[in-house]
Design a protein around this motif. Structure first.
Motif, PDB file in Angstrom:
ATOM      1  N   GLU A 176      38.015  53.145  35.449  1.00 38.35           N
ATOM      2  CA  GLU A 176      39.204  53.719  36.066  1.00 38.35           C
ATOM      3  C   GLU A 176      38.860  54.466  37.356  1.00 38.35           C
ATOM      4  N   THR A 177      39.631  54.190  38.406  1.00 38.82           N
ATOM      5  CA  THR A 177      39.532  54.989  39.623  1.00 38.82           C
ATOM      6  C   THR A 177      40.830  55.775  39.727  1.00 38.82           C
ATOM      7  N   ARG A 178      40.720  57.089  39.554  1.00 39.39           N
ATOM      8  CA  ARG A 178      41.930  57.922  39.643  1.00 39.39           C
ATOM      9  C   ARG A 178      42.259  58.145  41.121  1.00 39.39           C
ATOM     10  N   SER A 273      46.329  55.331  38.694  1.00 39.78           N
ATOM     11  CA  SER A 273      44.928  54.887  38.641  1.00 39.78           C
ATOM     12  C   SER A 273      44.828  53.404  38.923  1.00 39.78           C
ATOM     13  N   ARG A 276      39.038  48.842  37.872  1.00 41.33           N
ATOM     14  CA  ARG A 276      38.117  47.929  38.574  1.00 41.33           C
ATOM     15  C   ARG A 276      36.972  47.620  37.625  1.00 41.33           C
TER      16      ARG A 276
END
Ligand SMILES: Cc1cc2nc3c(=O)[nH]c(=O)nc-3n(C[C@H](O)[C@H](O)[C@H](O)COP(=O)(O)OP(=O)(O)OC[C@H]3O[C@@H](n4cnc5c(N)ncnc54)[C@H](O)[C@@H]3O)c2cc1C
Length: 417
Positions: A176-178, A273, A276
């Motif tokens: 997860e990219t917040r 979010s 990726r």
């Protein structure tokens, strides 16, 4: 001979039913499992165009999505007194897409897609996968309520918080990219004023509040606000508290909308979010839609991408006659770069939806106003809106419920699309 015919799909949102439809068209036997006891309603509205629209058309859904959808005329930014300070007419979207652009409830799209598979594929509501064990020729699936069953393949279409992803690939935080924002949405009835087909936005630094008038005397409210890295509350009461604290000093209609918030029994609340992952499959398990590659609401195209990933995965499985390693590899080869570009675009857009400074807000508004300069909106929006990917052609057998001629059986002419 097609191998690996039985496919369990977790999630009956957008990607799940689209995948079931196209797998069925390719000669597979999809089974769906949905955690909710019934199809979800409410939520928020989505803009829908591009490849998702093309796929919906091939499924025979065009008339329905326009019937339930809205044709937004204007995006209007207002100040604390409700006066228009920026905005633009949205006809540019319709021009660029040749009228193939509609705004509709996410749950309405989900219901229309589900309508294409309910009755033709097995669907289990109110249950979920709690264990997955890959065997030589199958996957043994343990259900929370329904015992255990074997399937040839399993696909996680269970969204941003995918349980299939956690079980097979590990915890969400790894992927997860917040993006530093949270989003909340709810509906109210009898709210005034009503501005039909206008998206009204009120912004303060790091906070955006939108209002959109729905049919049947309903109004949708959307909050997008900066959160930094703070952990978000996970109960509706605490989520409402955070929203109240964040918007309490807001002008415009903030206090009335917060009153409505206090009364709503249903609040959508989540982090903004992206997901990726280095790979979208492992063994006999694959992921589609937000579970695999959530682009976030900032891309404005997550549903379309969820449908595209479902369509391509089903198509590659059909093309490979069920040989899953080959199909899963091709599925990524077709889509990965395209999705990465969409994710990068969404990150760029984050600052425009809810700019974090007064200067950022002012600048965003100037850009919006400049859209009235002939050709400029077309130039700026065009880059984001026109899809660079061409939907691959696949050989489908019989797709039940599709518009006659919309789903090509083998062989197919490339000129059709
Ligand atoms: C506020 C907001 C605005 C957005 N605007 C747009 C827009 O303008 N245009 C656009 O195209 N997209 C938009 N999106 C994104 C879009 O909604 C998502 O990308 C899309 O819904 C993803 O579809 P999905 O099927 O992968 O996941 P979801 O739609 O999240 O569906 C997942 C399904 O899985 C079910 N489920 C969850 N966990 C389990 C489990 N353990 N077992 C079984 N079932 C489970 C859920 O109940 C749900 O039915 C927006 C998103 C938000 C939050």
């Amino acid at each position: 001979m097609t191998r690996n015919k039985t496919v369990l799909i977790s999630g009956l949102g957008i990607a799940g039913p689209a995948l079931a439809f196209w797998l069925k068209a390719g000669g597979f036997e999809p089974v769906l499992i949905e955690r909710s006891p019934r199809l979800r309603t409410g939520g928020y509205v989505i803009d829908f165009w591009g490849l998702g629209y093309d796929i919906a058309e091939r499924m025979g859904l065009t008339e329905d999505i326009h019937r339930v959808g809205y044709h937004v005329r204007e995006l209007r930014v207002v100040d604390g007194h409700g006066r228009r300070v920026a905005g633009f007419g949205t006809s540019v979207f319709r021009e660029l897409t040749k009228g193939r652009f509609v705004t509709l409830g996410r749950s309405q799209l989900s219901q229309l897609l589900a309508g294409k598979v309910l009755g033709t594929s097995e669907v289990m509501f109110g249950d979920e996968i709690v264990g997955l064990e890959e065997r030589k020729d199958s996957v043994c699936v343990q259900f929370k309520h329904g015992g255990a069953r074997q399937f040839d393949l399993v696909v996680g279409a269970d969204g941003l918080h995918s349980q299939v992803r956690t079980l097979v690939f590990g915890p969400r935080h790894q992927f997860e990219t917040r993006l530093g924002y949270a989003v909340a949405a709810f509906e109210a009835t009898n709210y005034r004023p009503r501005d039909e087909d206008v998206y009204v936005l009120y912004g303060q630094p790091g906070r955006m509040l939108g209002r959109f008038t729905l049919r049947d005397n309903r109004t949708l409210f959307l909050f997008v606000f900066a959160t930094g890295n703070a952990a978000l509350p996970d109960t509706p009461d605490r989520q409402k508290e955070l929203l109240r604290a964040s918007y309490a000093d807001g002008e415009w209609e903030c206090s009335r909308i917060l009153d409505e918030l206090g009364r709503t029994p249903e609040l959508y609340f989540d982090e903004v979010s992206q997901i990726r992952m280095p790979g979208w499959s492992r063994g006999r398990v694959a992921l589609v839609g937000d579970a695999a590659c959530c682009v976030s609401l900032l891309a404005g195209q997550g549903s379309a991408l969820a449908m595209t990933s479902a369509y391509v995965l089903a198509g590659e499985l059909a093309k490979a006659a069920g040989r899953h390693e080959e199909a899963f590899r091709q599925y990524e080869a077709v889509l990965r770069r395209y999705i990465e570009i969409k994710q990068a675009g969404a990150v760029r857009f984050a600052g425009a939806l809810a700019p974090k400074t007064r200067w950022g807000l002012w600048f965003r508004n100037q850009v919006m106003n400049a859209f009235t300069i002939p050709g400029l909106a077309r130039f700026v929006v065009g880059r984001e809106i026109i899809d660079t990917l061409r939907l691959p052609d696949y050989c489908w057998g019989q797709a039940q419920g599709a518009t006659a001629g919309a789903v090509p059986a083998c062989p197919v002419s490339r000129d059709r699309f």
